[in-house]
Design a protein around this motif. Structure first.
Motif, short mmCIF file in Angstrom:
data_model
loop_
_atom_site.label_atom_id
_atom_site.label_comp_id
_atom_site.label_asym_id
_atom_site.label_seq_id
_atom_site.Cartn_x
_atom_site.Cartn_y
_atom_site.Cartn_z
N VAL A 73 0.84 -1.20 0.00
CA VAL A 73 0.00 0.00 0.00
C VAL A 73 0.88 1.25 0.00
N LEU A 74 1.98 1.20 0.76
CA LEU A 74 2.91 2.33 0.79
C LEU A 74 3.52 2.56 -0.59
N GLU A 75 3.90 1.48 -1.25
CA GLU A 75 4.46 1.62 -2.59
C GLU A 75 3.43 2.20 -3.56
N GLN A 76 2.18 1.72 -3.45
CA GLN A 76 1.12 2.27 -4.30
C GLN A 76 0.92 3.75 -4.01
N TYR A 77 0.93 4.08 -2.74
CA TYR A 77 0.75 5.48 -2.34
C TYR A 77 1.88 6.34 -2.90
N LYS A 78 3.12 5.83 -2.79
CA LYS A 78 4.26 6.59 -3.31
C LYS A 78 4.15 6.74 -4.83
N ALA A 84 0.88 12.05 -9.16
CA ALA A 84 0.17 13.31 -8.90
C ALA A 84 1.12 14.50 -9.02
N ARG A 85 2.34 14.33 -8.51
CA ARG A 85 3.32 15.41 -8.63
C ARG A 85 3.67 15.66 -10.09
N HIS A 86 3.83 14.57 -10.84
CA HIS A 86 4.14 14.70 -12.26
C HIS A 86 2.99 15.41 -12.98
N GLU A 87 1.77 15.02 -12.67
CA GLU A 87 0.59 15.64 -13.28
C GLU A 87 0.51 17.12 -12.91
N ALA A 88 0.80 17.44 -11.65
CA ALA A 88 0.77 18.84 -11.21
C ALA A 88 1.83 19.65 -11.94
N ALA A 89 3.00 19.07 -12.12
CA ALA A 89 4.06 19.77 -12.86
C ALA A 89 3.66 19.98 -14.31
N ARG A 90 3.03 18.97 -14.89
CA ARG A 90 2.56 19.09 -16.27
C ARG A 90 1.50 20.18 -16.39
N LEU A 91 0.56 20.20 -15.42
CA LEU A 91 -0.49 21.23 -15.45
C LEU A 91 0.10 22.63 -15.25
N ARG A 92 1.10 22.73 -14.37
CA ARG A 92 1.75 24.03 -14.18
C ARG A 92 2.43 24.47 -15.47
N GLN A 93 3.10 23.52 -16.15
CA GLN A 93 3.78 23.83 -17.40
C GLN A 93 2.76 24.28 -18.45
#
Length: 184
Positions: A73-78, A84-93
């Motif tokens: 579960v921890l691995e899935q969460y990570k 999500a971080r990658h998606e946020a960076a893409r949206l910011r870009q």
């Protein structure tokens, strides 16, 4: 018996070593109690110890399973967090790119509007200059004909001739002014 003899007899017997009949009876009683305990109590004790051992082993297995599940579960969460971080960076870009594009569009639109305003201003100025030149020609022509009429003493009322004279005079003035500008 004499108290002294009795005392001497008691001293001869060792208080740490019991008499043989008591020792045999005690030994038989001990074997009976031991046999009873071994027959009745020992299986129950072994049964409780086995159950406790199985519970502990089962608890350890459950703890290991829970640990493994928690780790997955921890691995899935990570992984989800990284996604999500990658998606946020893409949206910011994308937002930055869209913002830059909008700014460029607004600059281009502002430049276009500025050019339109300047062109409209130049057209208005040109129209005003032509209207002023036309009005000036009429006023200058009228004044010139009045002045010429006063000098000659006759009225120069012929409008066609008057227009031609005024136009020729003003054209000569414009040519003179353009030649003067060209020599500077």
């Amino acid at each position: 018996m004499n108290p002294m003899v009795q005392l001497a007899a008691e001293e001869a017997q060792n208080p740490l070593i019991p008499p043989i009949p008591e020792l045999v009876i005690g030994l038989i009683a001990f074997v009976i109690v031991l046999g009873f305990l071994a027959k009745k109590l020992l299986p129950n004790i072994n049964k409780v110890l086995d159950e406790r051992r199985e519970a502990i082993e089962g608890g350890i297995e459950q703890a290991e399973a829970a640990k493994t599940e928690a780790q997955s579960v921890l691995e899935q969460y990570k992984a989800q967090l990284a996604e999500a971080r990658h998606e946020a960076a893409r949206l910011r870009q994308e937002a930055t790119e869209q913002g830059t594009a909008i700014i460029q569009e607004m600059k281009a639109e502002g430049q276009r509007q500025r050019e339109e305003i300047i062109a409209a201003g130049h057209a208005q100025i040109e129209a005003d200059r032509k209207a002023a030149a036309s009005a000036l020609r009429q006023d200058v022509g009228k004044l010139a004909t009045d002045l010429a009429g006063k000098l000659v003493g006759e009225s120069l009322e012929d409008s066609a001739r008057q227009s031609r004279t005024i136009d020729r005079f003003l054209d000569e003035l414009e040519d003179g002014a353009s030649k003067a500008e060209a020599t500077r």
